[in-house]
Design an enzyme around this catalytic site. Structure first.
Site, PDB file in Angstrom:
ATOM      1  N   ASP A  51     -29.811 -13.188 -32.980  1.00 19.34           N
ATOM      2  CA  ASP A  51     -28.158 -12.555 -33.180  1.00 19.34           C
ATOM      3  C   ASP A  51     -27.777 -12.719 -31.695  1.00 19.34           C
ATOM      4  OD1 ASP A  51     -25.824 -11.273 -33.412  1.00 19.34           O
ATOM      5  OD2 ASP A  51     -26.977  -9.375 -34.044  1.00 19.34           O
ATOM      6  N   GLU A 130     -36.178 -14.534  -1.105  1.00 23.27           N
ATOM      7  CA  GLU A 130     -37.003 -13.531  -0.486  1.00 23.27           C
ATOM      8  C   GLU A 130     -36.453 -11.939  -0.970  1.00 23.27           C
ATOM      9  OE1 GLU A 130     -37.965 -15.214   4.036  1.00 23.27           O
ATOM     10  OE2 GLU A 130     -36.355 -13.886   3.859  1.00 23.27           O
ATOM     11  N   GLU A 132     -36.205  -8.392  -1.946  1.00 25.02           N
ATOM     12  CA  GLU A 132     -36.773  -6.871  -1.452  1.00 25.02           C
ATOM     13  C   GLU A 132     -36.686  -5.998  -2.819  1.00 25.02           C
ATOM     14  OE1 GLU A 132     -35.470  -7.411   3.092  1.00 25.02           O
ATOM     15  OE2 GLU A 132     -34.303  -6.507   1.865  1.00 25.02           O
ATOM     16  N   GLU A 212     -41.135  -3.425   3.945  1.00 25.79           N
ATOM     17  CA  GLU A 212     -39.775  -3.617   4.590  1.00 25.79           C
ATOM     18  C   GLU A 212     -39.267  -2.436   5.380  1.00 25.79           C
ATOM     19  OE1 GLU A 212     -37.600  -5.475   5.527  1.00 25.79           O
ATOM     20  OE2 GLU A 212     -38.570  -7.341   4.950  1.00 25.79           O
ATOM     21  N   GLU A 220     -41.573  -6.367   0.261  1.00 24.39           N
ATOM     22  CA  GLU A 220     -40.754  -7.905   0.043  1.00 24.39           C
ATOM     23  C   GLU A 220     -42.345  -8.483  -0.239  1.00 24.39           C
ATOM     24  OE1 GLU A 220     -39.624 -11.131   2.884  1.00 24.39           O
ATOM     25  OE2 GLU A 220     -38.155  -9.457   3.021  1.00 24.39           O
ATOM     26  N   HIS A 269     -32.575 -12.982   0.541  1.00 23.26           N
ATOM     27  CA  HIS A 269     -32.153 -14.123   1.571  1.00 23.26           C
ATOM     28  C   HIS A 269     -32.708 -15.336   0.781  1.00 23.26           C
ATOM     29  CE1 HIS A 269     -33.131 -11.145   5.098  1.00 23.26           C
ATOM     30  NE2 HIS A 269     -31.618 -11.013   4.378  1.00 23.26           N
ATOM     31  N   ARG A 340     -29.148 -12.202  12.836  1.00 17.56           N
ATOM     32  CA  ARG A 340     -29.505 -11.810  11.642  1.00 17.56           C
ATOM     33  C   ARG A 340     -28.247 -11.199  10.859  1.00 17.56           C
ATOM     34  NH1 ARG A 340     -35.098 -11.942  10.084  1.00 17.56           N
ATOM     35  NH2 ARG A 340     -36.181 -12.718  11.673  1.00 17.56           N
ATOM     36  N   GLU A 359     -30.867 -20.739   5.700  1.00 15.50           N
ATOM     37  CA  GLU A 359     -31.021 -19.179   5.053  1.00 15.50           C
ATOM     38  C   GLU A 359     -29.951 -18.611   4.713  1.00 15.50           C
ATOM     39  OE1 GLU A 359     -33.525 -15.063   5.799  1.00 15.50           O
ATOM     40  OE2 GLU A 359     -33.142 -16.573   7.481  1.00 15.50           O
ATOM     41  N   ARG A 361     -27.941 -15.370   3.861  1.00 12.17           N
ATOM     42  CA  ARG A 361     -28.280 -14.150   3.542  1.00 12.17           C
ATOM     43  C   ARG A 361     -27.592 -12.948   2.750  1.00 12.17           C
ATOM     44  NH1 ARG A 361     -32.096 -12.903   7.530  1.00 12.17           N
ATOM     45  NH2 ARG A 361     -31.566 -11.010   8.037  1.00 12.17           N
TER      46      ARG A 361
END
Length: 471
Positions: A51, A130, A132, A212, A220, A269, A340, A359, A361
């Site tokens: 359904d 990655e 977390e 972390e 992580e 990330h 970062r 990467e 983020r």
């Protein structure tokens, strides 16, 4: 694998239940189990009915019948059920038209990979998220017309350092100092190792598993990169495993981006690269961070479409409790080797040609991986196709920039409603190759605005009583 091999597996392993799993539009796994005697070769061609009107983001009541088609290549045995259970991830079809269902997130991921092939740009895209998450000892929450609250607790919570726990053994990670302490401060070492072992058991290759930054049990576990649709499958398996291993230990795991005030939130990330004929197309020796021109254009696409992209990659109201200026969050629409707080980072430790990647983020683990990974690929490809140049890379500490220089750096959206508005205005890049359809975009906007944005906007926040009750 094929249908015959699945039937052989069922017989030889004496499978007691066959679990059919599929993903709803927001990103949660759904399932039902079938008696193994019901499964034959025709099941894989003709499908099993369900359904669709009872699934979030799917059909209306007058068009509810849908079909699930098991994918033999996704089979694994469930490590948590008492009965020996074989799991099959399914694709969704329309029983009337016989066509694949355009709101099936897994189908959208498949179409993104097929579109990549038609462009001739590359033959493979790799995604390496990655995720977390927090492992907590207790959680309570409720919302009624006249009350609303939440409560979480963790044996690792810095807020418990002065409590009588009979005995309190100390070793509580200080706020923002949970990164990499050894046991006894890291109480989750063995549980993360168990999670990693179970992930390997269900077919996911893992790499590392650190504690972390946040106090209160933030963790992580990194999965090895894989192709886009396969990684969408793996992210659902990942969430399933960490939640069930935590529950097996009498604890609870959450992938909510920002469950704890005053400490780091949980991101996801996503490492990305394009390949063709076995060659990494993002590598360019002698350039900034050894990035090829194609990789720079790909970054340009991600940054240009970041606001609309985050409607899928940071798709909850809670996501924007994490993406806040001034708290080391990746909100700055720039790229960098080291910074970062940049939306795109080029890992400095990936110096070889094979390891070169970018990467992205801002995403977080509340995302539907199929949709988020597909949207990232489509934004990057748009950057390549239109040769979109990002702002110059910046390796300076953005928090030390002069105000006039910082004002030139654009940011990600400040809340989900802004990201949804951006998606409404900027989604043509997603429609290429019929990867996302207008119906999917419209359904996503309607669902998110009504079920999440309005639901939060209409309710008083508990802290508003502390601010305003005595006005």
């Amino acid at each position: 694998m094929d249908a015959k091999e699945i039937l052989k597996w069922i017989k030889e392993r004496e499978i007691q239940a066959v679990d059919m799993r599929f993903c709803d539009l927001p990103g949660l796994w759904q399932h039902f189990s079938a008696n193994p005697s019901m499964i034959d070769e025709d099941t894989f061609d003709e499908g099993l009915g369900f359904d669709g009107s009872s699934i979030r983001g799917f059909q209306e009541i007058q068009e509810s019948d849908m079909l699930l088609f098991p994918d033999p290549n996704t089979a694994f045995e469930d490590p948590f059920t008492q009965a020996r259970t074989l799991v099959l991830i399914c694709d969704i079809g329309d029983p009337v038209t016989g066509e694949r269902y355009t709101r099936d997130p897994r189908y959208i991921a498949m179409k993104a990979e097929n579109y990549l092939l038609t462009t001739g740009i590359a033959d493979t895209v790799y995604m390496g998220p990655e995720p977390e998450f927090f492992v907590l000892d207790d959680v309570r929450f409720d919302q009624t017309p006249n009350s609303g609250y939440y409560f979480m607790d963790s044996v690792e919570g810095g807020w418990k350092s002065g409590l009588e726990e009979n005995p309190n053994l100390g070793y509580k990670p200080r706020y923002k100092e949970g990164y990499f302490p050894v046991p006894p401060m890291d109480t989750l070492q063995d549980m993360r190792t168990e999670m990693m072992q179970v992930l390997e058991q269900v077919g996911i290759t893992t790499e590392i598993h650190p504690h972390e930054v946040a106090s209160g049990g933030q963790c992580e576990i990194d999965m090895r990169f894989d192709k886009l649709t396969k990684m969408g499958d793996n992210l659902l398996k990942f969430k399933y495993v960490i939640k069930n291993v935590a529950r097996r230990h009498g604890r609870t795991a959450t992938l909510m981006p920002k469950p704890i005030y005053g400490d780091n939130g949980s991101g996801m990330h996503v490492h990305q690269s394009l390949w063709k004929d076995g060659k990494n197309l993002f590598y360019g020796a002698g350039t900034y961070a050894d990035l090829s021109k194609m990789a720079v254009y790909y970054i340009g696409g991600l940054l240009k479409h970041a606001a609309s992209l985050l409607a899928f990659a940071a798709p909850t109201t809670n996501s924007y409790r994490r993406l806040v200026p001034g708290y080391e969050a990746p909100i700055n629409l720039i790229y960098s080797m080291r910074n970062r707080s940049a939306c795109v980072r080029i890992p400095a430790y990936s110096r070889s040609e094979k390891a070169k990647r970018i990467e992205f983020r801002p995403p977080d683990p509340s995302a539907n991986g199929y949709l988020a990974f597909a949207a990232m690929l489509m934004a990057g490809l748009d950057g390549i196709q239109n040769k979109i140049m990002p702002p110059d890379p910046m390796d300076k500490d953005l928090y030390d920039l002069a105000p006039e220089d910082l004002a030139k750096v654009k940011n990600t959206p400040g809340d989900l409603s802004v990201a949804l508005d951006a998606l409404e205005q900027d989604h043509d890049y997603l429609l290429k190759g019929d990867v996302f359809t207008k119906d999917v975009i419209e359904t996503w906007l309607k669902y998110k605005r009504k079920q999440e944005v309005d639901a939060i906007r209409l309710r008083p926040h508990p802290y508003e009583f502390a601010l305003y009750y005595d006005i």
